[in-house]
Motif scaffolding. Structure first.
Motif, PDB file in Angstrom:
ATOM      1  N   ARG A 132      23.281  46.287 -16.820  1.00  0.00           N
ATOM      2  CA  ARG A 132      22.928  47.105 -17.734  1.00  0.00           C
ATOM      3  C   ARG A 132      22.999  46.525 -19.070  1.00  0.00           C
ATOM      4  O   ARG A 132      24.169  45.860 -19.298  1.00  0.00           O
ATOM      5  CB  ARG A 132      23.584  48.412 -17.665  1.00  0.00           C
ATOM      6  CG  ARG A 132      23.226  49.628 -18.613  1.00  0.00           C
ATOM      7  CD  ARG A 132      23.975  50.677 -18.465  1.00  0.00           C
ATOM      8  NE  ARG A 132      23.342  51.989 -18.915  1.00  0.00           N
ATOM      9  CZ  ARG A 132      22.639  52.755 -18.423  1.00  0.00           C
ATOM     10  NH1 ARG A 132      22.637  53.068 -17.005  1.00  0.00           N
ATOM     11  NH2 ARG A 132      21.945  53.817 -19.056  1.00  0.00           N
ATOM     12  N   ARG A 133      22.055  46.489 -19.853  1.00  0.00           N
ATOM     13  CA  ARG A 133      22.285  46.141 -21.308  1.00  0.00           C
ATOM     14  C   ARG A 133      22.386  47.403 -22.195  1.00  0.00           C
ATOM     15  O   ARG A 133      21.182  48.221 -22.360  1.00  0.00           O
ATOM     16  CB  ARG A 133      21.016  45.189 -21.671  1.00  0.00           C
ATOM     17  CG  ARG A 133      21.075  43.960 -20.886  1.00  0.00           C
ATOM     18  CD  ARG A 133      19.801  43.180 -21.181  1.00  0.00           C
ATOM     19  NE  ARG A 133      20.178  42.357 -22.280  1.00  0.00           N
ATOM     20  CZ  ARG A 133      19.117  41.490 -23.187  1.00  0.00           C
ATOM     21  NH1 ARG A 133      17.892  41.588 -22.394  1.00  0.00           N
ATOM     22  NH2 ARG A 133      19.658  41.030 -24.025  1.00  0.00           N
ATOM     23  N   GLU A 134      23.343  47.659 -22.738  1.00  0.00           N
ATOM     24  CA  GLU A 134      23.808  48.705 -23.468  1.00  0.00           C
ATOM     25  C   GLU A 134      23.098  48.699 -24.909  1.00  0.00           C
ATOM     26  O   GLU A 134      23.352  47.647 -25.650  1.00  0.00           O
ATOM     27  CB  GLU A 134      25.186  49.121 -23.498  1.00  0.00           C
ATOM     28  CG  GLU A 134      25.612  49.422 -21.930  1.00  0.00           C
ATOM     29  CD  GLU A 134      27.156  49.866 -22.034  1.00  0.00           C
ATOM     30  OE1 GLU A 134      27.809  49.545 -22.899  1.00  0.00           O
ATOM     31  OE2 GLU A 134      27.589  50.311 -20.986  1.00  0.00           O
ATOM     32  N   ARG A 135      22.300  49.830 -25.380  1.00  0.00           N
ATOM     33  CA  ARG A 135      22.018  49.906 -26.934  1.00  0.00           C
ATOM     34  C   ARG A 135      21.519  48.411 -26.980  1.00  0.00           C
ATOM     35  O   ARG A 135      21.407  47.944 -28.494  1.00  0.00           O
ATOM     36  CB  ARG A 135      23.096  50.156 -27.679  1.00  0.00           C
ATOM     37  CG  ARG A 135      23.623  51.241 -27.301  1.00  0.00           C
ATOM     38  CD  ARG A 135      24.996  51.667 -28.178  1.00  0.00           C
ATOM     39  NE  ARG A 135      24.980  51.661 -29.641  1.00  0.00           N
ATOM     40  CZ  ARG A 135      24.639  52.680 -30.484  1.00  0.00           C
ATOM     41  NH1 ARG A 135      24.202  53.480 -30.061  1.00  0.00           N
ATOM     42  NH2 ARG A 135      24.289  52.136 -31.676  1.00  0.00           N
ATOM     43  N   ILE A 136      20.352  48.133 -26.325  1.00  0.00           N
ATOM     44  CA  ILE A 136      19.451  46.876 -26.490  1.00  0.00           C
ATOM     45  C   ILE A 136      18.614  46.830 -27.703  1.00  0.00           C
ATOM     46  O   ILE A 136      18.208  45.797 -28.267  1.00  0.00           O
ATOM     47  CB  ILE A 136      19.352  46.020 -25.276  1.00  0.00           C
ATOM     48  CG1 ILE A 136      18.884  44.782 -25.519  1.00  0.00           C
ATOM     49  CG2 ILE A 136      18.068  46.920 -24.870  1.00  0.00           C
ATOM     50  CD1 ILE A 136      20.193  43.693 -25.767  1.00  0.00           C
ATOM     51  N   GLY A 137      18.086  48.142 -27.637  1.00  0.00           N
ATOM     52  CA  GLY A 137      16.836  48.121 -28.651  1.00  0.00           C
ATOM     53  C   GLY A 137      16.664  49.614 -29.163  1.00  0.00           C
ATOM     54  O   GLY A 137      17.051  50.749 -28.436  1.00  0.00           O
ATOM     55  N   LEU A 138      16.498  49.583 -30.553  1.00  0.00           N
ATOM     56  CA  LEU A 138      16.348  50.860 -31.234  1.00  0.00           C
ATOM     57  C   LEU A 138      14.813  51.208 -31.204  1.00  0.00           C
ATOM     58  O   LEU A 138      13.726  50.586 -31.613  1.00  0.00           O
ATOM     59  CB  LEU A 138      16.686  50.504 -32.714  1.00  0.00           C
ATOM     60  CG  LEU A 138      16.527  51.764 -33.617  1.00  0.00           C
ATOM     61  CD1 LEU A 138      17.334  52.960 -33.219  1.00  0.00           C
ATOM     62  CD2 LEU A 138      16.854  51.517 -34.995  1.00  0.00           C
ATOM     63  N   MET A 139      14.401  52.521 -30.357  1.00  0.00           N
ATOM     64  CA  MET A 139      13.157  52.951 -30.541  1.00  0.00           C
ATOM     65  C   MET A 139      12.786  53.259 -31.751  1.00  0.00           C
ATOM     66  O   MET A 139      13.293  53.934 -32.498  1.00  0.00           O
ATOM     67  CB  MET A 139      13.303  53.992 -29.233  1.00  0.00           C
ATOM     68  CG  MET A 139      11.950  54.352 -28.670  1.00  0.00           C
ATOM     69  SD  MET A 139      11.992  52.894 -27.265  1.00  0.00           S
ATOM     70  CE  MET A 139      10.330  53.464 -26.742  1.00  0.00           C
ATOM     71  N   SER A 140      11.416  52.760 -32.055  1.00  0.00           N
ATOM     72  CA  SER A 140      10.611  53.010 -33.146  1.00  0.00           C
ATOM     73  C   SER A 140       9.685  54.257 -33.287  1.00  0.00           C
ATOM     74  O   SER A 140       8.816  54.242 -34.294  1.00  0.00           O
ATOM     75  CB  SER A 140      10.134  51.788 -33.879  1.00  0.00           C
ATOM     76  OG  SER A 140       9.252  51.233 -33.007  1.00  0.00           O
ATOM     77  N   TYR A 141       9.273  54.557 -31.990  1.00  0.00           N
ATOM     78  CA  TYR A 141       8.007  55.519 -31.958  1.00  0.00           C
ATOM     79  C   TYR A 141       8.441  56.587 -30.886  1.00  0.00           C
ATOM     80  O   TYR A 141       9.273  56.387 -29.881  1.00  0.00           O
ATOM     81  CB  TYR A 141       6.945  54.864 -31.613  1.00  0.00           C
ATOM     82  CG  TYR A 141       7.050  54.335 -30.172  1.00  0.00           C
ATOM     83  CD1 TYR A 141       6.412  55.011 -29.207  1.00  0.00           C
ATOM     84  CD2 TYR A 141       7.628  53.021 -29.864  1.00  0.00           C
ATOM     85  CE1 TYR A 141       6.285  54.679 -27.866  1.00  0.00           C
ATOM     86  CE2 TYR A 141       7.480  52.495 -28.538  1.00  0.00           C
ATOM     87  CZ  TYR A 141       7.126  53.323 -27.520  1.00  0.00           C
ATOM     88  OH  TYR A 141       7.206  52.780 -26.279  1.00  0.00           O
ATOM     89  N   GLY A 142       7.490  57.685 -30.581  1.00  0.00           N
ATOM     90  CA  GLY A 142       7.677  58.505 -29.557  1.00  0.00           C
ATOM     91  C   GLY A 142       8.797  59.185 -29.480  1.00  0.00           C
ATOM     92  O   GLY A 142       9.472  59.466 -30.419  1.00  0.00           O
ATOM     93  N   PRO A 143       9.062  59.940 -28.246  1.00  0.00           N
ATOM     94  CA  PRO A 143      10.209  61.030 -28.157  1.00  0.00           C
ATOM     95  C   PRO A 143      11.280  60.314 -28.269  1.00  0.00           C
ATOM     96  O   PRO A 143      12.443  61.348 -28.336  1.00  0.00           O
ATOM     97  CB  PRO A 143       9.692  61.510 -26.607  1.00  0.00           C
ATOM     98  CG  PRO A 143       9.001  60.267 -26.006  1.00  0.00           C
ATOM     99  CD  PRO A 143       8.151  59.880 -27.098  1.00  0.00           C
TER     100      PRO A 143
END
Length: 158
Positions: A132-143
């Protein structure tokens, strides 16, 4: 997958993006860009009896380093209207068979942790969870916009 499949592939890709749990991509790329980044012979579509595209799978190189030449990363998307009908499993089997024939030895993917359907599909297809890669990407769109997301790394040894 052929150029004539692109409208359906793009629509299915966009549906996955809209749900927020399929990819970090904000939108499907243009056909030419999609094709340029995928491995020839490893872009597949599943169609029904009338030729309608029900889903797609494609693979990219994991690295440009020669030592990883046999390792690929894949994506698989199923039209929401075709979910639960075995389309994803058929695409993964087809991708694995073609990849093996082309000399690849590992298929991997990073699946967003909030995508239990994809995790179950891959488990059923023989993929194992590597980590598991924790907090690997910051979501920039959507829900999930503004949320840090975890991914689950899965692999299938061919």
């Amino acid at each position: 997958m052929a150029a004539g499949d692109w409208d359906a592939v793009e629509r299915i890709y966009a549906a996955g993006i809209a749900g927020g749990s399929a990819t970090f991509a904000e939108s499907p790329p243009p056909w030419e860009e999609f094709l340029a980044t995928r491995i020839p012979g490893l872009s597949l579509v599943a169609v029904d009896g009338s030729g309608a595209v029900l889903g797609w799978a494609a693979a990219t190189p994991t690295s440009t380093r020669d030592v990883y030449r046999g390792v690929i990363e894949h994506s698989v998307y199923v039209d929401p209207a075709a979910a639960g009908r075995g389309v994803g499993g058929a695409l993964l089997r087809g991708l694995a068979g073609r990849a093996r024939a082309l000399g690849y030895w590992t298929i991997q993917s990073s699946i967003l942790a909030e995508n239990p359907a994809s995790l179950a599909l891959h488990g059923k297809a023989g993929f194992r969870t590597v980590g598991r890669r924790e907090r690997i990407g910051l979501m920039s769109y959507g829900p999930y916009a503004g949320s840090w997301r975890d991914t689950i790394l899965v692999e299938l040894r061919l």
